[in-house]
Design an enzyme around this catalytic site. Structure first.
Site, short mmCIF file in Angstrom:
data_model
loop_
_atom_site.label_atom_id
_atom_site.label_comp_id
_atom_site.label_asym_id
_atom_site.label_seq_id
_atom_site.Cartn_x
_atom_site.Cartn_y
_atom_site.Cartn_z
N GLU A 156 -7.32 3.08 7.99
CA GLU A 156 -6.68 4.33 7.90
C GLU A 156 -7.73 5.20 8.88
O GLU A 156 -8.68 4.86 9.28
CB GLU A 156 -6.92 4.80 6.58
CG GLU A 156 -8.34 4.90 5.86
CD GLU A 156 -8.31 5.53 4.48
OE1 GLU A 156 -7.25 6.39 4.00
OE2 GLU A 156 -9.30 5.39 3.89
N ARG A 176 -12.00 14.07 8.55
CA ARG A 176 -13.01 14.88 7.96
C ARG A 176 -14.25 14.19 8.30
O ARG A 176 -14.33 13.29 8.77
CB ARG A 176 -12.97 14.94 6.37
CG ARG A 176 -13.05 13.68 5.81
CD ARG A 176 -13.18 13.54 4.42
NE ARG A 176 -13.03 12.27 3.66
CZ ARG A 176 -13.95 11.36 3.83
NH1 ARG A 176 -14.90 11.37 4.03
NH2 ARG A 176 -13.38 9.89 3.21
N LYS A 205 0.92 -1.08 -0.01
CA LYS A 205 -0.09 -0.07 0.18
C LYS A 205 0.85 1.20 0.18
O LYS A 205 1.85 1.32 0.64
CB LYS A 205 -1.02 0.05 1.26
CG LYS A 205 -1.93 -0.81 1.22
CD LYS A 205 -2.65 -1.22 2.37
CE LYS A 205 -3.71 -0.07 2.65
NZ LYS A 205 -4.61 -0.35 3.89
N HIS A 265 -16.34 -4.16 7.17
CA HIS A 265 -15.66 -2.89 7.46
C HIS A 265 -16.47 -2.29 8.55
O HIS A 265 -17.81 -2.20 8.69
CB HIS A 265 -15.92 -1.85 6.15
CG HIS A 265 -15.48 -0.60 6.16
ND1 HIS A 265 -14.54 0.04 5.57
CD2 HIS A 265 -15.96 0.42 7.07
CE1 HIS A 265 -14.36 1.14 6.02
NE2 HIS A 265 -15.20 1.69 6.88
N VAL A 288 -19.68 10.77 4.90
CA VAL A 288 -20.91 10.94 4.19
C VAL A 288 -21.80 10.46 5.24
O VAL A 288 -23.08 10.71 5.47
CB VAL A 288 -20.97 10.13 3.05
CG1 VAL A 288 -22.36 9.66 2.30
CG2 VAL A 288 -20.09 10.82 1.79
N LYS A 313 -0.61 -7.39 6.15
CA LYS A 313 -1.37 -8.62 6.07
C LYS A 313 -2.54 -8.35 5.37
O LYS A 313 -3.49 -7.22 5.22
CB LYS A 313 -1.58 -9.14 7.42
CG LYS A 313 -2.58 -10.47 7.49
CD LYS A 313 -1.68 -11.48 7.29
CE LYS A 313 -2.38 -12.95 6.93
NZ LYS A 313 -1.64 -13.67 5.86
N GLU A 318 -10.96 3.83 10.49
CA GLU A 318 -11.68 2.92 9.91
C GLU A 318 -10.77 1.51 9.89
O GLU A 318 -9.56 1.51 10.12
CB GLU A 318 -11.40 3.05 8.21
CG GLU A 318 -12.30 4.16 7.71
CD GLU A 318 -12.65 4.41 6.34
OE1 GLU A 318 -13.74 4.81 5.75
OE2 GLU A 318 -11.79 3.89 5.39
P1 ADP Z 1 -7.71 4.25 0.50
O1 ADP Z 1 -7.06 5.15 1.29
O2 ADP Z 1 -7.04 4.16 -1.02
O3 ADP Z 1 -9.07 4.17 0.24
P2 ADP Z 1 -7.56 1.82 2.29
O4 ADP Z 1 -6.32 1.58 3.10
O5 ADP Z 1 -8.93 2.72 2.92
O6 ADP Z 1 -7.12 2.98 1.07
O7 ADP Z 1 -8.05 0.63 1.69
C1 ADP Z 1 -9.27 0.70 0.76
C2 ADP Z 1 -9.69 -0.75 0.72
O8 ADP Z 1 -8.86 -1.67 0.22
C3 ADP Z 1 -10.26 -0.94 1.84
O9 ADP Z 1 -11.41 -0.60 1.93
C4 ADP Z 1 -10.49 -2.61 1.87
O10 ADP Z 1 -11.33 -3.02 0.88
C5 ADP Z 1 -9.01 -2.87 1.01
N1 ADP Z 1 -7.87 -3.31 1.87
C6 ADP Z 1 -6.98 -2.14 2.34
N2 ADP Z 1 -6.21 -2.78 3.02
C7 ADP Z 1 -6.29 -4.29 3.19
C8 ADP Z 1 -5.92 -5.24 3.82
N3 ADP Z 1 -5.07 -5.04 4.85
N4 ADP Z 1 -6.72 -6.48 3.75
C9 ADP Z 1 -7.75 -6.62 3.07
N5 ADP Z 1 -8.31 -5.61 2.42
C10 ADP Z 1 -7.63 -4.37 2.24
#
Ligand code: ADP
Length: 450
Positions: free
Chosen positions: A288, A292, A158, A208, A295, A201, A275
C-alpha cells in the site's frame, strides 16, 4: 511561505513538527486534549489550545474543533502528523474549503492512493511491482474463484479501504474462499463504510521493505531510498533500518524509481511511503501507499540528510522540492528502535503512569525523538510509544553496536519498556544475518526461533 501552522497531533511527532517549523521561521499552534494538558511539547509551541476530553473521538479526531482552533489562532496551515486525521480525505477537503492549507497531499491524491484497488491500478501503470490479483472489486463469486485458482492458493482477501489490518482474510483452500469474501465485505462495510474487497497472492515468509518518497506541486517527485521494517509484532513495527540490507543495488534503484513515478503520476505533494513485501529472491510486491509522514522517517533523514518534515511544509506552501533525484545518495546506515511503554513479559501490557526516571543516551550518531521528561505522566488514552531511538553509523555493523550501547544508556522507569526486547533482538543471529521475515519476532517471543 506560511506564517503560523497548527499541529493536529501530540507527543513526539508534535515536537518534531515544532522543530521543523521553527527552523523555517514559522510560529506553531498545538491543539491538545485534557489528558495532554501537561504535555512537555506544548511548552515548545508558541500557542496551545485545548480541544476536548481525552478520548480521541472527542478531541484529536474532531475536525470541527481543530478547524475552529486554526481559525481563532489565525493559522494558515495544518500539519496532521501521523495517525488521527493524517489520512482522512474529508479532513483535507474541509481544510481546503476553509482556505487552510493541509500539509500533505490533495484530497484527490490521498483518495486515489488510499484506496487499495485504485492504487494497484496506478501502480501497474507506473511499473511499480504489485501482487498478482484482482484489477477490480470482487463482484461475482465465480470470477473470484477462477482468479484464485489462476494465482494459486494461498490468497488474501483485502478491503479496498483497509487499514489497521481490518477486513483481511488469508484463504488456503477453495472451500474457504466464499465465506472469507463475505465476512471481509461485511467487516469492511461496517469499519470503513465501503465493502469493496479484492484478492491477491498471499506471501508466507517475506520481508517488509518500503520506499520513502517526496513530491511537490510542480510535478516533481523523488525517492529517498528504502527502509527495512521486518521486525514487527502484530503488524506493529518495532525496529526499522535503512538502507534495507541485502537488496541488490539494481533492484533497489528500479523499485525506488517506480515508487517515485507512482506518486508523480498521482500528482502527489508531500511525504509518501510505498510499502512492499520482498520475497527471498528480492522480488517486490506493493502492499500500500501511506499518504503521510511515517514514524520511521528519521532513519531516512539520517542516511540522506534530507529533512522530510521541513520539505513537507515547504512543498505545501507551493515551493519546489529543494533536492533533485541526482542530489540524493546514501551515507552509512541507520537503525531506529521504537521504545514503547509496554511490558514485554506481560503480553505487552501498556504501562501508563508517572515516568520517575528518564535519562536519554547521547554521543556521536545518536538521536532521540521523544516528548518525555522525568515526571511526565503517560496518559492511558493513546499509543504507547514514548521515544524513538535512532542511530547512524558508517555501516550496519557499527549502527548495531551503537544501538546496543545507546540502549544500555537509556534509563526509563519505574514502568517497563520494550528496551530489553530490542536488546535481545539485536543479538539474535536471525537479525544480525537478516535471515528474517515479518513473523520472526513473534516466533522469537513464542520461543520458536533460536
Ligand atoms: P493495512 O492497511 O490494514 O495495514 P496492508 O495492506 O498494509 O493493510 O497489510 C497489513 C499487513 O498484512 C502487512 O504488513 C502484511 O503483514 C500482511 N499482508 C498484507 N497483504 C499481504 C500479502 N499479499 N501477503 C502476505 N501478507 C500480507
Amino acid at each position: 511561505m506560511f506564517s503560523r501552522i497548527l499541529i493536529a497531533n501530540r507527543g513526539e511527532i508534535a515536537l518534531r513538527i515544532i522543530r521543523a517549523a521553527r527552523e523555517l521561521g514559522l510560529e506553531t499552534v498545538c491543539v491538545y486534549s485534557e489528558a495532554d494538558r501537561d504535555g512537555p511539547w506544548l511548552l515548545q509551541a508558541d500557542h496551545s489550545i485545548c480541544i476536548g476530553p481525552p478520548a480521541p473521538l472527542d478531541s484529536y479526531l474532531r475536525i470541527d474543533r481543530i478547524i475552529a482552533a486554526a481559525e481563532t489562532s489565525k493559522a494558515d496551515a495544518i500539519h496532521p502528523g501521523y495517525g488521527f486525521l493524517a489520512e482522512n480525505a474529508e479532513f483535507a477537503t474541509v481544510c481546503r474549503d476553509c482556505h487552510i492549507e493541509f500539509i500533505g497531499p490533495s484530497p484527490e491524491a490521498m483518495a486515489l492512493l488510499g484506496d487499495k484497488i485504485s492504487c494497484r491500478a496506478m501502480a501497474k501503470k507506473a511499473g511499480t511491482p504489485i501482487f498478482p490479483g484482482s484489477e477490480e472489486a470482487i463482484e461475482e463469486e465465480d470470477e473470484a474463484m477462477e482468479l484464485a485458482h489462476e494465482i494459486g492458493f494461498p490468497v488474501i482477501v483485502k478491503a479496498a479501504a483497509g487499514g489497521g489490518g481490518r477486513g483481511m482474510r488469508v484463504v488456503h483452500t477453495a472451500e474457504e474462499l466464499q465465506p472469507a469474501i463475505q465476512s471481509a465485505q461485511q467487516e469492511a462495510a461496517s469499519a470503513f463504510g465501503n465493502g469493496a474487497v479484492y484478492i491477491e497472492k498471499f506471501l508466507e515468509r517475506a520481508r517488509h521493505v518500503e520506499v520513502q518518497c517526496l513530491g511537490d506541486k510542480h510535478g516533481n517527485a523523488i525517492h529517498l531510498y528504502n527502509r527495512d521494517c521486518t521486525s514487527q509484532r502484530r503488524h506493529q513495527k518495532l525496529i526499522e533500518e535503512g538502507p534495507a540490507p541485502g537488496v541488490p543495488d539494481e533492484i533497489r534503484d528500479k523499485v525506488c524509481q517506480s515508487a517515485a513515478d507512482l506518486i508523480r503520476n498521482a500528482e502527489y505533494s508531500g511525504a509518501a511511503t510505498c510499502e512492499f513485501l520482498m520475497d527471498r529472491d528480492s522480488t517486490f510486491y506493493m502492499l500500500e501507499v501511506n499518504t503521510r509522514v511515517q514514524v520511521e522517517h528519521p532513519v531516512t533523514e539520517m542516511i540522506t540528510g534530507v529533512d522530510i518534515v521541513k520539505e513537507s511544509i515547504r512543498v505545501a506552501a507551493g515551493l519546489p522540492l529543494s533536492h533533485a533525484q541526482e542530489d540524493i545518495s546514501i551515507n552509512g546506515h541507520s537503525i531506529e528502535c521504537r521504545i514503547n511503554a509496554e511490558d514485554p513479559d506481560r503480553d505487552f501490557m501498556p504501562q501508563a503512569g508517572t515516568v520517575k526516571e528518564y535519562v536519554q543516551p547521547g554521543g556521536l550518531g545518536v538521536r532521540v525523538d521523544s516528548h518525555v521528561t522525568s515526571g511526565y505522566v503517560i496518559p492511558p488514552n493513546y499509543d504507547s510509544m514514548i521515544a524513538k531511538l535512532i542511530v547512524h553509523g558508517r555501516d550496519r555493523e557499527e549502527a548495531i553496536a551503537r544501538m546496543k550501547s545507546a540502549l544500555s544508556e537509556f534509563r526509563i522507569g519505574p514502568g517497563k519498556t520494550t528496551i530489553p526486547l530490542h536488546q535481545r533482538i539485536l543479538t539474535e543471529r536471525a537479525f544480525v544475518e537478516m535471515d528474517v521475515d515479518i513473523h520472526y519476532v513473534e516466533r522469537l517471543l513464542a520461543g520458536e526461533e533460536g
